[in-house]
Every structure is written in C-alpha cells, then in structure tokens.
Write a protein that holds these residues in place. Structure first.
Motif, PDB file in Angstrom:
ATOM      1  N   VAL A   1       0.815  -1.216   0.000  1.00 58.60           N
ATOM      2  CA  VAL A   1       0.000   0.000   0.000  1.00 58.60           C
ATOM      3  C   VAL A   1       0.848   1.266   0.000  1.00 58.60           C
ATOM      4  CG1 VAL A   1      -2.032  -1.102   1.016  1.00 58.60           C
ATOM      5  CG2 VAL A   1      -0.345   0.006   2.520  1.00 58.60           C
ATOM      6  N   GLU A   2       2.179   1.114   0.054  1.00 57.56           N
ATOM      7  CA  GLU A   2       3.069   2.273  -0.101  1.00 57.56           C
ATOM      8  C   GLU A   2       3.076   2.762  -1.547  1.00 57.56           C
ATOM      9  OE1 GLU A   2       4.621   4.043   2.186  1.00 57.56           O
ATOM     10  OE2 GLU A   2       3.966   2.769   3.841  1.00 57.56           O
ATOM     11  N   SER A   3       2.575   1.931  -2.458  1.00 59.65           N
ATOM     12  CA  SER A   3       2.533   2.285  -3.879  1.00 59.65           C
ATOM     13  C   SER A   3       1.155   2.821  -4.239  1.00 59.65           C
ATOM     14  CB  SER A   3       2.839   1.054  -4.733  1.00 59.65           C
ATOM     15  OG  SER A   3       2.371   1.261  -6.056  1.00 59.65           O
ATOM     16  N   GLU A   4       1.098   4.080  -4.668  1.00 60.98           N
ATOM     17  CA  GLU A   4      -0.182   4.666  -5.089  1.00 60.98           C
ATOM     18  C   GLU A   4      -0.732   3.950  -6.320  1.00 60.98           C
ATOM     19  OE1 GLU A   4      -0.166   8.946  -5.441  1.00 60.98           O
ATOM     20  OE2 GLU A   4       1.077   9.130  -3.629  1.00 60.98           O
ATOM     21  N   LYS A   5       0.162   3.525  -7.229  1.00 61.53           N
ATOM     22  CA  LYS A   5      -0.284   2.823  -8.442  1.00 61.53           C
ATOM     23  C   LYS A   5      -0.890   1.469  -8.077  1.00 61.53           C
ATOM     24  CE  LYS A   5       2.981   4.986 -11.605  1.00 61.53           C
ATOM     25  NZ  LYS A   5       4.222   4.812 -12.370  1.00 61.53           N
ATOM     26  N   PHE A   6      -0.302   0.772  -7.103  1.00 59.54           N
ATOM     27  CA  PHE A   6      -0.847  -0.508  -6.651  1.00 59.54           C
ATOM     28  C   PHE A   6      -2.223  -0.291  -6.022  1.00 59.54           C
ATOM     29  CE2 PHE A   6      -1.570  -3.608  -3.263  1.00 59.54           C
ATOM     30  CZ  PHE A   6      -1.459  -4.805  -3.958  1.00 59.54           C
ATOM     31  N   VAL A   7      -2.315   0.699  -5.140  1.00 63.70           N
ATOM     32  CA  VAL A   7      -3.586   0.993  -4.463  1.00 63.70           C
ATOM     33  C   VAL A   7      -4.671   1.277  -5.500  1.00 63.70           C
ATOM     34  CG1 VAL A   7      -4.780   2.686  -2.988  1.00 63.70           C
ATOM     35  CG2 VAL A   7      -2.558   1.753  -2.288  1.00 63.70           C
ATOM     36  N   GLN A   8      -4.341   2.072  -6.525  1.00 60.30           N
ATOM     37  CA  GLN A   8      -5.328   2.400  -7.562  1.00 60.30           C
ATOM     38  C   GLN A   8      -5.702   1.158  -8.359  1.00 60.30           C
ATOM     39  OE1 GLN A   8      -6.983   5.407  -7.760  1.00 60.30           O
ATOM     40  NE2 GLN A   8      -8.282   4.089  -9.002  1.00 60.30           N
ATOM     41  N   ALA A   9      -4.741   0.296  -8.655  1.00 61.38           N
ATOM     42  CA  ALA A   9      -5.029  -0.939  -9.407  1.00 61.38           C
ATOM     43  C   ALA A   9      -5.989  -1.829  -8.609  1.00 61.38           C
ATOM     44  CB  ALA A   9      -3.739  -1.682  -9.729  1.00 61.38           C
ATOM     45  N   VAL A  10      -5.778  -1.913  -7.296  1.00 63.96           N
ATOM     46  CA  VAL A  10      -6.664  -2.719  -6.449  1.00 63.96           C
ATOM     47  C   VAL A  10      -8.067  -2.123  -6.445  1.00 63.96           C
ATOM     48  CG1 VAL A  10      -7.124  -3.517  -4.086  1.00 63.96           C
ATOM     49  CG2 VAL A  10      -4.797  -3.619  -5.015  1.00 63.96           C
ATOM     50  N   ARG A  11      -8.142  -0.790  -6.280  1.00 67.57           N
ATOM     51  CA  ARG A  11      -9.453  -0.124  -6.282  1.00 67.57           C
ATOM     52  C   ARG A  11     -10.180  -0.371  -7.611  1.00 67.57           C
ATOM     53  NH1 ARG A  11     -10.355   2.920  -1.926  1.00 67.57           N
ATOM     54  NH2 ARG A  11      -8.619   3.830  -0.786  1.00 67.57           N
ATOM     55  N   ASP A  12      -9.454  -0.250  -8.728  1.00 66.34           N
ATOM     56  CA  ASP A  12     -10.054  -0.470 -10.050  1.00 66.34           C
ATOM     57  C   ASP A  12     -10.538  -1.915 -10.174  1.00 66.34           C
ATOM     58  OD1 ASP A  12      -9.448   2.161 -10.653  1.00 66.34           O
ATOM     59  OD2 ASP A  12      -7.730   1.672 -11.930  1.00 66.34           O
ATOM     60  N   ALA A  13      -9.718  -2.861  -9.714  1.00 69.32           N
ATOM     61  CA  ALA A  13     -10.076  -4.281  -9.813  1.00 69.32           C
ATOM     62  C   ALA A  13     -11.324  -4.593  -8.995  1.00 69.32           C
ATOM     63  CB  ALA A  13      -8.905  -5.154  -9.352  1.00 69.32           C
TER      64      ALA A  13
ATOM     65  N   HIS B   1      -3.779  -7.725   4.900  1.00 68.94           N
ATOM     66  CA  HIS B   1      -3.076  -7.584   6.175  1.00 68.94           C
ATOM     67  C   HIS B   1      -4.109  -7.395   7.274  1.00 68.94           C
ATOM     68  CE1 HIS B   1      -0.743  -5.601   9.342  1.00 68.94           C
ATOM     69  NE2 HIS B   1       0.314  -6.214   8.814  1.00 68.94           N
ATOM     70  N   LYS B   2      -3.985  -8.119   8.366  1.00 68.97           N
ATOM     71  CA  LYS B   2      -5.032  -8.160   9.381  1.00 68.97           C
ATOM     72  C   LYS B   2      -5.196  -6.859  10.156  1.00 68.97           C
ATOM     73  CE  LYS B   2      -6.615 -10.808  13.378  1.00 68.97           C
ATOM     74  NZ  LYS B   2      -8.022 -10.888  13.094  1.00 68.97           N
ATOM     75  N   LYS B   3      -4.092  -6.232  10.549  1.00 73.16           N
ATOM     76  CA  LYS B   3      -4.208  -5.126  11.502  1.00 73.16           C
ATOM     77  C   LYS B   3      -3.993  -3.741  10.912  1.00 73.16           C
ATOM     78  CE  LYS B   3      -3.346  -7.821  15.569  1.00 73.16           C
ATOM     79  NZ  LYS B   3      -2.507  -8.139  16.692  1.00 73.16           N
ATOM     80  N   SER B   4      -3.709  -3.644   9.630  1.00 70.46           N
ATOM     81  CA  SER B   4      -3.401  -2.347   9.041  1.00 70.46           C
ATOM     82  C   SER B   4      -4.601  -1.396   9.105  1.00 70.46           C
ATOM     83  CB  SER B   4      -2.977  -2.512   7.584  1.00 70.46           C
ATOM     84  OG  SER B   4      -2.800  -1.252   6.986  1.00 70.46           O
ATOM     85  N   ARG B   5      -4.327  -0.156   9.377  1.00 69.01           N
ATOM     86  CA  ARG B   5      -5.353   0.899   9.384  1.00 69.01           C
ATOM     87  C   ARG B   5      -5.332   1.693   8.083  1.00 69.01           C
ATOM     88  NH1 ARG B   5      -8.163  -1.250  12.381  1.00 69.01           N
ATOM     89  NH2 ARG B   5      -7.763  -1.502  14.575  1.00 69.01           N
ATOM     90  N   ASN B   6      -4.611   1.187   7.092  1.00 69.99           N
ATOM     91  CA  ASN B   6      -4.523   1.862   5.805  1.00 69.99           C
ATOM     92  C   ASN B   6      -5.929   2.066   5.232  1.00 69.99           C
ATOM     93  OD1 ASN B   6      -4.440   1.517   2.653  1.00 69.99           O
ATOM     94  ND2 ASN B   6      -2.476   2.366   3.275  1.00 69.99           N
ATOM     95  N   PRO B   7      -6.206   3.243   4.649  1.00 71.26           N
ATOM     96  CA  PRO B   7      -7.548   3.521   4.108  1.00 71.26           C
ATOM     97  C   PRO B   7      -8.032   2.477   3.097  1.00 71.26           C
ATOM     98  CG  PRO B   7      -6.241   5.525   4.136  1.00 71.26           C
ATOM     99  CD  PRO B   7      -5.323   4.412   4.553  1.00 71.26           C
ATOM    100  N   LEU B   8      -7.145   1.968   2.237  1.00 70.35           N
ATOM    101  CA  LEU B   8      -7.560   0.958   1.261  1.00 70.35           C
ATOM    102  C   LEU B   8      -8.068  -0.288   1.975  1.00 70.35           C
ATOM    103  CD1 LEU B   8      -7.837  -0.237  -1.588  1.00 70.35           C
ATOM    104  CD2 LEU B   8      -5.434  -0.950  -1.400  1.00 70.35           C
ATOM    105  N   LEU B   9      -7.336  -0.758   2.965  1.00 73.03           N
ATOM    106  CA  LEU B   9      -7.750  -1.963   3.690  1.00 73.03           C
ATOM    107  C   LEU B   9      -9.048  -1.726   4.443  1.00 73.03           C
ATOM    108  CD1 LEU B   9      -4.172  -2.855   4.463  1.00 73.03           C
ATOM    109  CD2 LEU B   9      -5.792  -4.632   3.887  1.00 73.03           C
ATOM    110  N   GLN B  10      -9.189  -0.551   5.027  1.00 79.25           N
ATOM    111  CA  GLN B  10     -10.441  -0.239   5.737  1.00 79.25           C
ATOM    112  C   GLN B  10     -11.613  -0.210   4.752  1.00 79.25           C
ATOM    113  OE1 GLN B  10      -9.296   3.327   7.947  1.00 79.25           O
ATOM    114  NE2 GLN B  10      -9.121   2.096   9.796  1.00 79.25           N
ATOM    115  N   ASP B  11     -11.391   0.357   3.560  1.00 76.34           N
ATOM    116  CA  ASP B  11     -12.448   0.401   2.537  1.00 76.34           C
ATOM    117  C   ASP B  11     -12.845  -1.008   2.104  1.00 76.34           C
ATOM    118  OD1 ASP B  11     -12.346   3.153   2.632  1.00 76.34           O
ATOM    119  OD2 ASP B  11     -11.323   3.396   0.697  1.00 76.34           O
TER     120      ASP B  11
END
Length: 182
Positions: free
Chosen positions: A115-127, A139-149
């Motif tokens: 999730v440190e990669s903006e391009k990866f995060v966008q690819a996941v969101r698109d998928a 990842h179980k405990k991450s508070r990253n916005p993508l994982l929370q979404d």
C-alpha cells in the motif's frame, strides 16, 4: 460455474494466507477451464529467515524481488527495504491484465509494503470495481484507508485464516467460489 464473489483472506503474518490462496487456485484450476490472473507475493528465505519478498504475475510468470533486507529505502517494514517501482513493474500490470483477460482476479497481498505504492492501491481499487470474482489476501491489523475500505465493502466476504483452519479454509473458499454452498 464460478460465482461472482469477492473473498478477502485475512490473518496474522505466518498464519497461512498465501498458502490458503495457493490451494484455492490449485483447486479452481484443476478442471482446466478457469483462467486465473493477478499477482502473488512470496517470501524469500535464507535458511529459516525471511530476507525479502518477490511479486509474481500469475499469467506471465514475471517475477521481481521488490523487498529485501539489502535494499536501502525510505520505506522500511521491519528490517526489510521496499522498492515500490519493482513491485509496480509486476503487480499493476498483473492486476489490470487479470481484470481484462481472466475469470478470477487474485491479489496477494494488500499489505503494509504494497500500500506504499499509489499505483498498486489504484489498481486494487479499479479491480474491486470489476464485476468479476476475486480473491485477495489482506493484512489483518493495518489501518490503511484501502484496507479499511475493502473491509467495509458489502461485496467482499472476509474470512480469517488461522493455524487451526488453514487446511479447511481453502475447501470452504472453493465451495463459495463455485457456488456449492452459497
């Protein structure tokens, strides 16, 4: 027949997320009529020590070492340095090609390094917005916005892998994916 389900496999590090995912892929591919694409992260081991991670495109086999103890990087996860450009060189294309060409999209792993990669995060969101079945490891405990979404989405069913259910969970996921016990 594959159902249009999106499954997130979560669990603590070392619990067997990738193991469970690989078993599901093996079972889904066995009949030979399902095309599975996306990316898999695999640990690099030296003896019993994890020294890094590779990212592999399931369709092409292209593999890059994107995280390693020898990498100097502004992004460190523990003692492992992360080279985001190497992750992106495999993962982003693998995910987008799977969206276009495959029956099932696989993303392993949506984790701290990735999730440190903006391009990866966008690819996941698109998928996630594609109307296709998907299996992700999270990842179980991450508070990253993508994982929370992802955890909040109504169309993603989250299943936790533990050392106790690691051998049974792939069969449950397979049945969910094939609509055998929806």
């Amino acid at each position: 027949m594959i159902s249009d389900i999106k499954i997130g496999i979560t669990g603590l590090p070392g619990a067997g997320k990738t193991y469970a995912l690989m078993k599901v892929i093996e079972m889904l591919e066995a009949p030979g009529d399902v095309k599975i694409g996306g990316m898999i992260d695999e640990p690099l081991m030296e003896g019993h020590h994890r020294v890094g991670f590779t990212c592999r495109d399931l369709m092409t086999g292209k593999t890059e070492v994107f995280a390693h103890v020898d990498y100097e990087s502004r992004i460190m996860v523990g003692r492992i340095g992360v080279d985001v450009s190497k992750l992106e060189s495999v993962a982003v294309d693998a995910i987008m090609n799977a969206c276009e060409e495959c029956d099932i999209i696989v993303i392993d792993e949506v984790g701290k390094m990735e999730v440190e990669s903006e391009k990866f995060v966008q690819a996941v969101r698109d998928a996630l917005d594609f109307d296709k079945p998907m299996i992700l490891t999270l990842h179980k405990k991450s508070r990253n916005p993508l994982l929370q979404d992802i955890r909040r989405r109504d169309d993603v069913r989250i299943l936790e892998v533990t050392p106790t259910n690691r051998n049974l969970l792939p069969h449950k996921i397979y049945r969910l994916m094939t609509g055998e016990n929806s």
